[in-house]
Enzyme design. Structure first.
Site, short mmCIF file in Angstrom:
data_model
loop_
_atom_site.label_atom_id
_atom_site.label_comp_id
_atom_site.label_asym_id
_atom_site.label_seq_id
_atom_site.Cartn_x
_atom_site.Cartn_y
_atom_site.Cartn_z
N ASP A 1 -7.04 -1.51 -4.59
CA ASP A 1 -7.91 -0.88 -3.52
C ASP A 1 -8.87 0.01 -4.21
OD1 ASP A 1 -6.86 -2.78 -1.79
OD2 ASP A 1 -5.45 -1.24 -1.06
N ASP B 1 0.94 -1.20 0.13
CA ASP B 1 -0.06 -0.07 -0.03
C ASP B 1 1.00 1.25 0.19
OD1 ASP B 1 -2.45 -1.43 -0.12
OD2 ASP B 1 -2.39 -1.56 2.36
#
Length: 178
Positions: free
Chosen positions: A151, A133
């Site tokens: 995401d 991330d």
């Protein structure tokens, strides 16, 4: 010679229809974008390094061994395979749904976005044991959990499914009035 033509025709009929191929192509492009951005961040940043981009947005490198919002991240490793298995099942079901509902453009676009995100994060989970991330939103001491292109794709797909269902509901409600 006639037998060869019939066999070739039969083989072509099992190929994805052009619409399905386009949806899968879009999913592939999103997966490539997701993987390239993760690769770039992995090569460019040290773990937890942050670079401010906007007053409310930073680039950073963090790893998530859990699911959304780091759910199950505290597990001892078993969650990697559980979440990977769930992703594989979701990929199979979503792929079937894309083929089944290919004429419902908005719905299939939403499914395609979710499919791409699931594949992108599955690749990380299987190869690395965690998801990379790197996008961090924050405001006055409040931080949204870091996320990535996969995401975002899943989120936009979910929002689009909700919108699509709302449009269907409104259309049904309008047709019931008439």
């Amino acid at each position: 010679m006639q037998t060869i033509r019939i066999s070739a025709l039969a083989a072509c009929q099992t190929w994805p229809r052009p619409r399905v191929a386009r949806w899968l192509g879009l999913a592939a492009l999103i997966v490539i974008l997701d993987q390239v951005t993760k690769w770039w961040v992995e090569l460019t940043f040290d773990f937890a390094e942050r670079i401010p981009v906007l007053p409310v947005f930073d680039l950073t490198l963090v790893y998530n061994t859990g699911a959304a919002f780091s759910f199950l991240a505290g597990g001892s490793g078993w969650q990697r395979w559980l979440l990977a298995s769930i992703a594989v099942i979701a990929i199979i079901v979503i792929s079937w749904m894309i083929r089944r509902y290919q004429d419902q453009t908005r719905f299939v676009l939403a499914l395609t976005l979710i499919l791409a995100g699931a594949i992108g994060n599955l690749i990380d989970r299987i190869l690395l044991g965690h998801v990379i991330d790197f996008l961090l939103l924050h405001w006055r001491g409040w931080y949204y959990p870091a996320f990535n292109v996969a995401d975002m794709s899943i989120t936009f797909g979910a929002i689009l499914i909700i919108y699509d269902e709302w449009v269907r509901w409104r259309q049904q409600k309008d047709s019931d009035r008439q």
